[in-house]
Structures are given as structure tokens and as C-alpha cells.
Design a protein around this motif. Sequence first.
Motif, PDB file in Angstrom:
ATOM      1  N   UNK A 133      -1.069  -4.748   9.706  1.00 25.88           N
ATOM      2  CA  UNK A 133       0.466  -4.679   9.332  1.00 25.88           C
ATOM      3  C   UNK A 133       0.436  -4.009   8.249  1.00 25.88           C
ATOM      4  N   UNK A 134       2.018  -3.314   7.981  1.00 30.19           N
ATOM      5  CA  UNK A 134       2.219  -2.852   6.677  1.00 30.19           C
ATOM      6  C   UNK A 134       1.997  -3.667   5.394  1.00 30.19           C
ATOM      7  N   UNK A 135       2.421  -4.878   5.426  1.00 26.31           N
ATOM      8  CA  UNK A 135       2.398  -5.750   4.246  1.00 26.31           C
ATOM      9  C   UNK A 135       1.008  -5.909   3.791  1.00 26.31           C
ATOM     10  N   UNK A 136       0.072  -6.255   4.900  1.00 27.08           N
ATOM     11  CA  UNK A 136      -1.325  -6.517   4.530  1.00 27.08           C
ATOM     12  C   UNK A 136      -1.866  -5.525   4.214  1.00 27.08           C
ATOM     13  N   UNK A 137      -1.564  -4.061   4.742  1.00 25.29           N
ATOM     14  CA  UNK A 137      -2.465  -3.014   4.423  1.00 25.29           C
ATOM     15  C   UNK A 137      -1.939  -2.649   2.745  1.00 25.29           C
ATOM     16  N   UNK A 138      -0.702  -3.011   2.410  1.00 24.64           N
ATOM     17  CA  UNK A 138      -0.266  -2.812   1.210  1.00 24.64           C
ATOM     18  C   UNK A 138      -0.904  -3.879   0.146  1.00 24.64           C
ATOM     19  N   UNK A 139      -0.968  -4.984   0.588  1.00 27.07           N
ATOM     20  CA  UNK A 139      -1.646  -5.980  -0.481  1.00 27.07           C
ATOM     21  C   UNK A 139      -3.320  -5.751  -0.524  1.00 27.07           C
ATOM     22  N   UNK A 140      -3.870  -4.988   0.342  1.00 26.71           N
ATOM     23  CA  UNK A 140      -5.310  -4.318   0.030  1.00 26.71           C
ATOM     24  C   UNK A 140      -5.396  -3.382  -1.096  1.00 26.71           C
ATOM     25  N   UNK A 141      -4.211  -2.479  -0.926  1.00 29.75           N
ATOM     26  CA  UNK A 141      -4.427  -1.224  -1.876  1.00 29.75           C
ATOM     27  C   UNK A 141      -3.345  -1.225  -2.865  1.00 29.75           C
ATOM     28  N   UNK A 142      -2.369  -2.082  -2.919  1.00 31.02           N
ATOM     29  CA  UNK A 142      -1.486  -2.102  -3.980  1.00 31.02           C
ATOM     30  C   UNK A 142      -1.406  -3.380  -4.787  1.00 31.02           C
ATOM     31  N   UNK A 143      -2.216  -4.383  -4.393  1.00 32.77           N
ATOM     32  CA  UNK A 143      -2.300  -5.747  -5.021  1.00 32.77           C
ATOM     33  C   UNK A 143      -1.347  -6.700  -4.428  1.00 32.77           C
ATOM     34  N   UNK A 144      -1.459  -7.850  -5.145  1.00 32.32           N
ATOM     35  CA  UNK A 144      -0.258  -8.909  -4.823  1.00 32.32           C
ATOM     36  C   UNK A 144       0.954  -8.676  -5.457  1.00 32.32           C
ATOM     37  N   UNK A 145       1.933  -9.253  -5.085  1.00 29.02           N
ATOM     38  CA  UNK A 145       3.295  -9.101  -5.658  1.00 29.02           C
ATOM     39  C   UNK A 145       3.949  -7.883  -5.159  1.00 29.02           C
ATOM     40  N   UNK A 146       3.686  -7.202  -4.079  1.00 35.72           N
ATOM     41  CA  UNK A 146       4.357  -6.365  -3.648  1.00 35.72           C
ATOM     42  C   UNK A 146       5.780  -6.630  -2.990  1.00 35.72           C
ATOM     43  N   UNK A 147       6.914  -6.214  -3.347  1.00 38.19           N
ATOM     44  CA  UNK A 147       8.204  -6.413  -2.547  1.00 38.19           C
ATOM     45  C   UNK A 147       8.473  -5.480  -1.629  1.00 38.19           C
ATOM     46  N   UNK A 148       9.100  -6.150  -0.581  1.00 44.47           N
ATOM     47  CA  UNK A 148       9.397  -5.290   1.010  1.00 44.47           C
ATOM     48  C   UNK A 148      10.710  -5.376   1.246  1.00 44.47           C
ATOM     49  N   UNK A 149      11.323  -4.169   1.547  1.00 42.51           N
ATOM     50  CA  UNK A 149      12.892  -4.268   2.317  1.00 42.51           C
ATOM     51  C   UNK A 149      12.603  -3.344   3.340  1.00 42.51           C
ATOM     52  N   UNK A 204      16.906   2.035  16.126  1.00 44.38           N
ATOM     53  CA  UNK A 204      16.109   2.914  17.114  1.00 44.38           C
ATOM     54  C   UNK A 204      14.855   2.724  16.993  1.00 44.38           C
ATOM     55  N   UNK A 205      14.048   3.962  17.097  1.00 46.84           N
ATOM     56  CA  UNK A 205      12.633   3.833  16.909  1.00 46.84           C
ATOM     57  C   UNK A 205      12.180   4.141  15.329  1.00 46.84           C
ATOM     58  N   UNK A 206      13.272   4.136  14.780  1.00 47.75           N
ATOM     59  CA  UNK A 206      12.986   4.485  13.146  1.00 47.75           C
ATOM     60  C   UNK A 206      12.889   3.192  12.416  1.00 47.75           C
ATOM     61  N   UNK A 207      11.767   3.009  11.703  1.00 50.95           N
ATOM     62  CA  UNK A 207      11.604   1.788  10.930  1.00 50.95           C
ATOM     63  C   UNK A 207      11.206   2.301   9.421  1.00 50.95           C
ATOM     64  N   UNK A 208      12.121   1.929   8.604  1.00 52.72           N
ATOM     65  CA  UNK A 208      12.053   2.380   7.180  1.00 52.72           C
ATOM     66  C   UNK A 208      11.562   1.242   6.391  1.00 52.72           C
ATOM     67  N   UNK A 209      10.603   1.391   5.696  1.00 55.50           N
ATOM     68  CA  UNK A 209      10.086   0.475   4.439  1.00 55.50           C
ATOM     69  C   UNK A 209      10.307   1.170   3.049  1.00 55.50           C
ATOM     70  N   UNK A 210      10.736   0.023   2.397  1.00 58.27           N
ATOM     71  CA  UNK A 210      10.893   0.185   0.898  1.00 58.27           C
ATOM     72  C   UNK A 210       9.935  -0.755   0.224  1.00 58.27           C
ATOM     73  N   UNK A 211       9.079  -0.288  -0.591  1.00 55.22           N
ATOM     74  CA  UNK A 211       7.992  -1.192  -1.267  1.00 55.22           C
ATOM     75  C   UNK A 211       8.362  -0.975  -2.710  1.00 55.22           C
ATOM     76  N   UNK A 212       8.152  -2.117  -3.737  1.00 55.31           N
ATOM     77  CA  UNK A 212       8.171  -2.062  -4.864  1.00 55.31           C
ATOM     78  C   UNK A 212       6.792  -2.799  -5.287  1.00 55.31           C
ATOM     79  N   UNK A 213       6.224  -1.541  -6.161  1.00 52.15           N
ATOM     80  CA  UNK A 213       4.851  -2.010  -6.500  1.00 52.15           C
ATOM     81  C   UNK A 213       4.324  -2.177  -7.985  1.00 52.15           C
ATOM     82  N   UNK A 214       3.291  -2.547  -8.683  1.00 55.62           N
ATOM     83  CA  UNK A 214       3.230  -2.139  -9.919  1.00 55.62           C
ATOM     84  C   UNK A 214       2.370  -0.852 -10.266  1.00 55.62           C
TER      85      UNK A 214
END
Length: 249
Positions: free
Chosen positions: A106-122, A127-137
Motif C-alpha cells: 500500500x502507499x502508506x506502508x511503502x512510505x513508512x519503509x522509505x520516509x520513516x514513521x510519522x508520515x501524514x497522509x491526505x 473517478x479513476x484519479x487518486x491523489x495523495x498528499x504526504x507530509x514527511x520529515x
Amino acid sequence: MRELVFALEYKPGCNRVADALADHPNARIRSLSLHATSENLWRVDHVTGDSDALADIENAFLTSDYYADCLATEDCGATQSTKVLDRTDNTLVLYSYWERTPDCASVPHIARDHLGDGVLFETRHEGRHYTWRLIHSDEGDVAAFFDDLETAVGECAQMEMLRTTETTASKGSTSRNASDLSPEQEAALRAAVDHGYYESPREVDVGELAKHLDMPRSTLTYRLRRAEEHLAKQHVANKSVPEEPPASL
């Protein structure tokens, strides 16, 4: 802290929620909260749309063979549960809990693997478009994150980077301008202007423009909407609003 924004455009048949949203163009889903550990994921989704759209989207969440946000292309053995927290005539609030297996992605778990803990997601799903906004350290490896994400997504979706920037910039800063648009958004906006889409009356509709650009109508509509949203917010942020409206003529 850094902001990272990207979008996935799912192909038909790859994601049941995306398929349901594609059938109801006026429906939207946005995440209110999303948290992940190495083994689990929790989220709350706020859905808006008419009654038919809400019923189809709820059914997609509740009856999928595997969690609707999993990037696996077949059942990965995860345990997931979705419950309805609230429902009105045009809104639906869903709570989901997902317990993953080693085969899950999943996007959150791949983010944890490479961007660390505490990543915020919105997230925002239209439609078929899925927009992710991540705040990381900004201490992780963004390139490795995207490499692994691209591998996990495979042929099911097209990835599009929208922006990556420091989160400390002032909202009213004039340094935020049209260059903040992704190359794809800027190209769509320029094509729309060049072909008379913004003339009154319009010289071309979005379907004709999409055919001319050889891209799906939904993709062009999405890029124009995001570009228009950014430019409108930029204008309001940088424009002083008079305390009293001008007198009517």
C-alpha cells in the motif's frame, strides 16, 4: 518538513472503488485520517455523491476480495474490515481497518519503509484519479519510495508527480505561481487556451480537446480541474479583498 503530492490513475478493472467512482463522475472520496504501522492500517473516508453513487461505493468497499486501497492485483490474504460510521442523503463516512500480510502493498506502508514513521497522509479520489498528499520529515529516500511504488502499482495505474516542496512557505507568498503546476497540468491548460476551451462561447469542448490530445477525457478533465483549483486559490491568497463591496451601478 516536505510536502509530496502525486496521483495514481487506475485502469478499468484494477480497483473496484475507482470503477465505482468512474460510474459516478460527481462523487468524491477524501480521507479524513489515515495511519499505518508495519502490520496495520486505519483510515476514515468521507464520501459525497447522490444516493446511487453512495450505494455503489459502499458496496465496493464492503465486498471487495481484498482491501480497496491495497496495491496487490489479487487476494493477498489480508484481513480487512469496513464499517459505516455515518450516512446522510449525500454523504457517507466509512471506517476501515486492514491487517496486512507479507504479500500486501500500500502507499502508506511503502512510505513508512522509505520516509520513516510519522508520515501524514491526505487523499482525494475522483473517478479513476487518486491523489495523495504526504507530509514527511525530508529525512527519507523519496526516489526509493517512488521506485517501490511504481513496482507495486505495475500496469494497474499510471503515476503522475504533481509537486514536492517545503511545507514552511507562507500561503500568501507570491513565489507560488503557475510554475507550481505539474508539467502535465500546465500542458493541459495551455492546450485548452490555445484551442479556445476558455473562450465564450467555447470553440471546443473537453471531449473534442481530449480527442485532439489523444488522452482519455477523464484525464484531461482531472488535470484542468486541478490546474484551475490551484490558480483560483493562488489568486485569492495573493489578492487583497476589500472590506466593503463596490457600490452597484
